[in-house]
Design a protein around this motif. Structure first.
Motif, PDB file in Angstrom:
ATOM      1  N   UNK A 152     -31.285 -87.328  66.462  1.00  0.00           N
ATOM      2  CA  UNK A 152     -31.298 -86.257  65.469  1.00  0.00           C
ATOM      3  C   UNK A 152     -31.191 -84.871  66.096  1.00  0.00           C
ATOM      4  N   UNK A 153     -30.490 -83.990  65.386  1.00  0.00           N
ATOM      5  CA  UNK A 153     -30.341 -82.598  65.805  1.00  0.00           C
ATOM      6  C   UNK A 153     -31.188 -81.741  64.859  1.00  0.00           C
ATOM      7  N   UNK A 154     -32.022 -80.901  65.426  1.00  0.00           N
ATOM      8  CA  UNK A 154     -32.915 -80.047  64.644  1.00  0.00           C
ATOM      9  C   UNK A 154     -32.253 -78.703  64.369  1.00  0.00           C
ATOM     10  N   UNK A 155     -32.391 -78.201  63.142  1.00  0.00           N
ATOM     11  CA  UNK A 155     -31.932 -76.854  62.787  1.00  0.00           C
ATOM     12  C   UNK A 155     -33.120 -76.114  62.198  1.00  0.00           C
ATOM     13  N   UNK A 156     -33.573 -75.061  62.871  1.00  0.00           N
ATOM     14  CA  UNK A 156     -34.685 -74.272  62.346  1.00  0.00           C
ATOM     15  C   UNK A 156     -34.139 -73.168  61.439  1.00  0.00           C
ATOM     16  N   UNK A 157     -34.970 -72.711  60.506  1.00  0.00           N
ATOM     17  CA  UNK A 157     -34.493 -71.733  59.535  1.00  0.00           C
ATOM     18  C   UNK A 157     -33.314 -72.285  58.758  1.00  0.00           C
ATOM     19  N   UNK A 158     -33.415 -73.545  58.342  1.00  0.00           N
ATOM     20  CA  UNK A 158     -32.258 -74.273  57.834  1.00  0.00           C
ATOM     21  C   UNK A 158     -31.753 -73.786  56.486  1.00  0.00           C
ATOM     22  N   UNK A 159     -32.552 -73.026  55.733  1.00  0.00           N
ATOM     23  CA  UNK A 159     -32.092 -72.512  54.442  1.00  0.00           C
ATOM     24  C   UNK A 159     -31.427 -71.149  54.565  1.00  0.00           C
ATOM     25  N   UNK A 160     -31.504 -70.540  55.743  1.00  0.00           N
ATOM     26  CA  UNK A 160     -30.888 -69.229  55.954  1.00  0.00           C
ATOM     27  C   UNK A 160     -29.400 -69.337  56.183  1.00  0.00           C
ATOM     28  N   UNK A 161     -28.760 -68.195  56.449  1.00  0.00           N
ATOM     29  CA  UNK A 161     -27.316 -68.164  56.617  1.00  0.00           C
ATOM     30  C   UNK A 161     -26.839 -68.979  57.801  1.00  0.00           C
ATOM     31  N   UNK A 162     -27.411 -68.752  58.984  1.00  0.00           N
ATOM     32  CA  UNK A 162     -27.022 -69.500  60.182  1.00  0.00           C
ATOM     33  C   UNK A 162     -27.369 -70.970  60.002  1.00  0.00           C
ATOM     34  N   UNK A 163     -28.589 -71.226  59.551  1.00  0.00           N
ATOM     35  CA  UNK A 163     -29.047 -72.601  59.414  1.00  0.00           C
ATOM     36  C   UNK A 163     -28.240 -73.400  58.423  1.00  0.00           C
ATOM     37  N   UNK A 164     -27.921 -72.797  57.276  1.00  0.00           N
ATOM     38  CA  UNK A 164     -27.159 -73.512  56.243  1.00  0.00           C
ATOM     39  C   UNK A 164     -25.820 -73.991  56.771  1.00  0.00           C
ATOM     40  N   UNK A 165     -25.097 -73.105  57.432  1.00  0.00           N
ATOM     41  CA  UNK A 165     -23.771 -73.469  57.939  1.00  0.00           C
ATOM     42  C   UNK A 165     -23.898 -74.474  59.079  1.00  0.00           C
ATOM     43  N   UNK A 166     -24.921 -74.299  59.936  1.00  0.00           N
ATOM     44  CA  UNK A 166     -25.119 -75.248  61.032  1.00  0.00           C
ATOM     45  C   UNK A 166     -25.380 -76.651  60.506  1.00  0.00           C
ATOM     46  N   UNK A 167     -26.224 -76.769  59.478  1.00  0.00           N
ATOM     47  CA  UNK A 167     -26.505 -78.078  58.885  1.00  0.00           C
ATOM     48  C   UNK A 167     -25.219 -78.700  58.352  1.00  0.00           C
ATOM     49  N   UNK A 168     -24.428 -77.916  57.617  1.00  0.00           N
ATOM     50  CA  UNK A 168     -23.201 -78.442  57.009  1.00  0.00           C
ATOM     51  C   UNK A 168     -22.197 -78.887  58.065  1.00  0.00           C
ATOM     52  N   UNK A 169     -22.026 -78.089  59.121  1.00  0.00           N
ATOM     53  CA  UNK A 169     -21.070 -78.447  60.178  1.00  0.00           C
ATOM     54  C   UNK A 169     -21.528 -79.711  60.907  1.00  0.00           C
ATOM     55  N   UNK A 170     -22.782 -79.728  61.327  1.00  0.00           N
ATOM     56  CA  UNK A 170     -23.293 -80.861  62.094  1.00  0.00           C
ATOM     57  C   UNK A 170     -23.219 -82.158  61.288  1.00  0.00           C
ATOM     58  N   UNK A 171     -23.614 -82.098  60.013  1.00  0.00           N
ATOM     59  CA  UNK A 171     -23.568 -83.296  59.174  1.00  0.00           C
ATOM     60  C   UNK A 171     -22.131 -83.769  58.996  1.00  0.00           C
ATOM     61  N   UNK A 172     -21.214 -82.823  58.825  1.00  0.00           N
ATOM     62  CA  UNK A 172     -19.804 -83.184  58.647  1.00  0.00           C
ATOM     63  C   UNK A 172     -19.218 -83.826  59.897  1.00  0.00           C
ATOM     64  N   UNK A 173     -19.751 -83.459  61.067  1.00  0.00           N
ATOM     65  CA  UNK A 173     -19.273 -84.022  62.330  1.00  0.00           C
ATOM     66  C   UNK A 173     -19.935 -85.364  62.655  1.00  0.00           C
ATOM     67  N   UNK A 174     -20.840 -85.822  61.777  1.00  0.00           N
ATOM     68  CA  UNK A 174     -21.451 -87.134  61.973  1.00  0.00           C
ATOM     69  C   UNK A 174     -22.802 -87.136  62.622  1.00  0.00           C
ATOM     70  N   UNK A 175     -23.422 -85.964  62.767  1.00  0.00           N
ATOM     71  CA  UNK A 175     -24.750 -85.898  63.357  1.00  0.00           C
ATOM     72  C   UNK A 175     -25.832 -86.165  62.307  1.00  0.00           C
TER      73      UNK A 175
END
Length: 330
Positions: A152-175
């Motif tokens: 698993x990859x952790x994203x802190x501040x996941x509801x913020x601007x950086x976090x939101x996009x990071x979650x979406x990109x990582x999930x789309x890449x299969x993480x």
């Protein structure tokens, strides 16, 4: 004449914003004039919109806006011609140089990037500096060995601007993605972006006496810093990396060197402001390819120039979820 949100300073040294009519002669000198279509709101924008400019604004009157996307209107540089679609993030635009909170902007050609094929100016500003930084973080983690299946990859501040996009990109890449938030009501939103696990901020925002805990995370995009980053370092798997992108939880790092020495953990600093052109181009091309646009659209809150003073205050209080897209012509 065109409209812009202008910050003026009073005799007490406090700044306030108002929408004004300006002319092209008011713009700073530079090679490329852009008809701005969209901008956005980042944490730095909140600072620049504040009464004291967050220590970032050096001279008034000032037009904030650290990001913008639009169409070249005039250019003294051969790399750009009228009609070209461009995007700008960083280079202290919106801080030391007039930025994107106006219908026109004039900037150095070196600061611009051609808008990637398939990405509209509106989508580019839904990404903005926050999403650009997220992509740089993912690229840095991948460059240091992160692969789907590592854990698993952790994203802190996941509801913020950086976090939101990071979650979406990582999930789309299969993480497999775990999102940290201090707002329980944001859990469903973070899961809608692709996170499979929600971690309460309270679980990570206190330091522990043990420098190492169980190996849990294969990677981390950290927008918080402070005690949370120190705690996360002790939970990383052997040889894993943390991409540090923010300090919402503080600039101090109450950590030890033990995770680096005994587990080979890497702490990767991510700067989006002075990023070299080639890496900017690489990041924007990856964004166009790897960020699912349906997830991006779900993050967006539309706004106009008149909304910006309140949005600036809101983002400093952690009250802005996802991404704000500002239509400067509305």
């Amino acid at each position: 004449m065109f409209k812009a949100l202008v910050m003026d300073q009073n005799d007490e040294g406090l700044a306030s914003a108002s929408i004004k009519d300006l002319t092209l002669d008011d713009l700073p000198d530079a090679e490329v004039t852009v008809a701005v279509e969209y901008s956005t709101v980042n944490y730095k924008d909140g600072l620049c919109l504040s009464a004291k400019g967050g220590g970032l604004v050096r001279k008034y009157p000032h037009v904030p806006g650290i990001d913008f996307a639009g169409i070249v209107e005039a250019s003294d540089d051969d790399r750009y011609k009228p009609g070209d679609k461009v995007v700008l993030t960083g280079w202290r635009v919106g801080e030391a140089h007039w930025g994107g909170y106006g219908q026109k902007a004039r900037v150095k050609a070196d600061w611009l990037v051609p808008l990637p094929e398939g990405l509209s100016p509106q989508q580019a500003m839904a990404v903005g500096t926050a999403g650009f930084t997220s992509m740089l973080s993912v690229m840095a983690l991948e460059d240091h060995g992160l692969k789907p299946g590592n854990g698993p990859v952790l994203v802190t501040g996941a509801a913020g601007g950086v976090g939101s996009v990071a979650v979406a990109i990582l999930a789309n890449l299969g993480y497999e993605v775990a999102g940290v938030t201090g707002r329980p009501e944001s859990g469903d939103y973070i899961k809608s972006l692709g996170a499979t696990q929600i971690v309460a901020r309270e679980e990570l925002n206190e330091t522990v006496k043990r420098p190492l805990e169980s190996e849990t995370w294969a990677g981390c995009v950290d927008a918080v810093g402070g005690a949370m980053l120190a705690r996360v370092l002790g939970q990383m798997k052997y040889g894993a990396s943390v991409a540090a992108v923010g300090l919402a939880g503080g600039a101090a790092l109450p950590a030890t060197v033990i995770p680096f020495l005994l587990r080979g953990v890497n702490l990767l600093g991510i700067d989006s402001v002075m990023q070299p052109y080639d890496n900017r181009l690489r990041a924007w091309e990856r964004i166009a390819k790897d960020l699912p646009m349906d997830k991006l659209e779900a993050m967006v809150k539309p706004a106009t120039l008149s909304d910006l003073p309140q949005l600036g205050a809101d983002i400093l209080q952690g009250q802005v979820q996802g991404r704000v897209v500002v239509d400067v012509n509305a």
